[in-house]
Scaffold this motif. Structure first.
Motif, short mmCIF file in Angstrom:
data_model
loop_
_atom_site.label_atom_id
_atom_site.label_comp_id
_atom_site.label_asym_id
_atom_site.label_seq_id
_atom_site.Cartn_x
_atom_site.Cartn_y
_atom_site.Cartn_z
N TRP A 202 -0.38 2.98 -3.44
CA TRP A 202 -1.83 3.06 -3.28
C TRP A 202 -2.18 4.18 -2.30
N LEU A 203 -3.22 4.95 -2.66
CA LEU A 203 -3.67 6.08 -1.84
C LEU A 203 -4.59 5.56 -0.74
N VAL A 204 -3.97 4.96 0.26
CA VAL A 204 -4.73 4.30 1.32
C VAL A 204 -4.12 4.73 2.64
N HIS A 205 -4.96 5.05 3.61
CA HIS A 205 -4.42 5.44 4.90
C HIS A 205 -3.77 4.23 5.58
N PRO A 206 -2.56 4.41 6.14
CA PRO A 206 -1.84 3.25 6.70
C PRO A 206 -2.56 2.63 7.90
N GLN B 15 -10.56 2.13 -2.13
CA GLN B 15 -10.08 3.35 -1.46
C GLN B 15 -9.08 4.07 -2.37
N HIS B 16 -8.13 3.29 -2.88
CA HIS B 16 -7.10 3.87 -3.75
C HIS B 16 -7.72 4.49 -5.00
N VAL C 73 1.13 -6.67 3.75
CA VAL C 73 0.10 -5.85 3.11
C VAL C 73 0.56 -4.39 3.04
N PRO D 154 0.75 9.85 -1.70
CA PRO D 154 1.37 10.21 -0.43
C PRO D 154 2.84 10.54 -0.62
N SER E 156 -5.86 2.10 7.90
CA SER E 156 -7.17 1.62 7.42
C SER E 156 -7.51 0.23 7.96
N VAL F 159 -9.19 -1.87 6.53
CA VAL F 159 -9.20 -2.85 5.45
C VAL F 159 -7.83 -3.52 5.31
N ILE F 160 -6.76 -2.81 5.66
CA ILE F 160 -5.43 -3.44 5.68
C ILE F 160 -5.46 -4.63 6.64
N LEU G 198 -9.67 -2.39 -0.48
CA LEU G 198 -8.49 -1.53 -0.39
C LEU G 198 -8.29 -0.80 -1.72
N VAL H 284 1.04 -2.05 -0.33
CA VAL H 284 0.41 -0.73 -0.49
C VAL H 284 1.47 0.32 -0.82
N GLU H 285 2.60 0.27 -0.10
CA GLU H 285 3.65 1.27 -0.34
C GLU H 285 4.30 1.08 -1.70
N HIS I 54 2.35 8.64 4.82
CA HIS I 54 1.76 7.61 3.98
C HIS I 54 0.25 7.69 3.91
N GLY I 55 -0.33 8.75 4.50
CA GLY I 55 -1.78 8.93 4.42
C GLY I 55 -2.17 9.51 3.07
N VAL I 56 -3.46 9.80 2.94
CA VAL I 56 -3.96 10.37 1.69
C VAL I 56 -3.96 11.89 1.83
#
Lengths: 223, 223
Positions: B118-122, A200-201, B109, A212, B124, B126-127, A197, B113-114, A217-219
């Motif tokens: 973190w620049l991660v698609h919600p 990715q970040h 998780v 985001p 993902s 991997v979450i 994770l 992330v929020e 909340h996406g990239v």
């Protein structure tokens, strides 16, 4: 409890429980009649431990039995038990130890241990496991990836310090050893997923993508 | 080069090379005669990559092919490629997603992330993998081990930042993607082994053993 309730409580199917009994991973219940036995809470815990080793730790049935055997030996030195549990959980297949890169990689690990004053036996199997990964990087032409071995060691000791505190907070040696085994396996799975994770970040961040917005909340690609 | 030299250079036996050719993991060489083909440096690199995935990453042959396919698609968005490589490398067997503990673990998780931006698609995958490990801890009665999720996240982002810098320092997208794949697998093996070594050190330290003397690099019980 009967085997049916043991199955329900542990989530392990009855044929699998019978297999573990035959293989000696699980102690027999107290016989109450021909073909009938009584099981305890201890059996439920043991089954959960076996499933964690096999499902999460991807340990073989033989590896799980080694861990169970180590756990069952009473009055052992806790550091010896830690070593045995680690050995049982570690991968069996260890390619590359005959490679010309391996001895230098092992020297590098020994130097790290000495420079940090780590309380580790110089013949520990785990030193060899670290050397396996380091020398694989050399052989595969990605040595640059492990240039900053100190950075990995910093993160590893940070995680390990936290995990060992958690183990030592448990009330008795049996409960501690159970957490050593489960924690080694589950902590690895957790860190592995969090690292992906974070990849990715960090990839998005270092490539210049913007954070985001609250609405999305996406990239978002930077404009 | 002929297949014999390809085998010698890569360390992969000829029958295994033929198997990879049949399975489409390795592109065919240029035919030079009936039953004879010419291979290039690219084949050597590809074979080393396949062996690293299978030997070090414990990825299946099918999983290795997914990674190879993702690598072979040109001109892709680098973050999409990272996601595909991660997906192919991640464990296939994902027990426990139907358990009552899983949704709350996933929420935890997402909140992490929020909170960290973190620049991660919600959505993902991997979450979900992080939630798998967290909820396994809950189910197995060792939730206390993951109380300090922030500590794991700190260490993970520290390692990932270093690794992503290493990838982006490579000169072109193909070389970068190769390091993403190898680095994900090798970095995990390295960290896993270093964490076990650090467990030995931290256990000895927190149990009050004294540092080794210069004459004896083993662990000395405190007097």
């Amino acid at each position: 409890m009967r085997v049916g309730e043991l199955s329900r409580r542990s989530g392990v199917p009855i044929p699998t429980i019978k297999y573990y009994l035959r293989e000696g991973l699980l102690a027999p219940g107290v016989a109450t009649a021909a073909n009938q036995a009584d099981y305890t809470e201890e059996h439920v815990r043991r089954l959960k431990l076996i499933r964690a080793l096999i499902d999460v730790g991807r340990v073989s049935v033989a590896g799980a039995r080694e861990v169970i055997d180590a756990l069952s030996a009473d009055g052992r030195d806790p550091l010896d038990l830690l070593g045995e549990a680690q050995y049982a959980i570690a991968p069996r297949h260890r390619p590359g130890r005959e490679s010309p890169e391996w001895p230098a990689a092992r020297e590098r690990v020994v130097a790290l241990v000495e420079a940090r004053g780590w309380l580790v036996h110089p013949d520990s199997d785990v030193i060899d496991l670290v050397a396996d990964a380091l020398s694989a990087g050399d052989r595969l032409g990605v040595a640059e990836f492990f240039h900053n071995l100190e950075g990995y060691a910093d993160a590893a000791v940070q995680v390990a310090a936290m995990e060992v505190r958690s183990v030592l907070a448990r009330p008795d040696p049996a409960a501690q050893m159970e957490l050593v085994v489960l924690g080694t396996v589950l902590g690895e799975a957790l860190f592995s997923a969090l690292r992906m994770l974070a990849h990715q970040h960090e990839s998005a961040r270092q490539l210049g993508f913007s954070p985001p917005t609250p609405a999305d909340h996406g990239v978002n690609p930077a404009p």
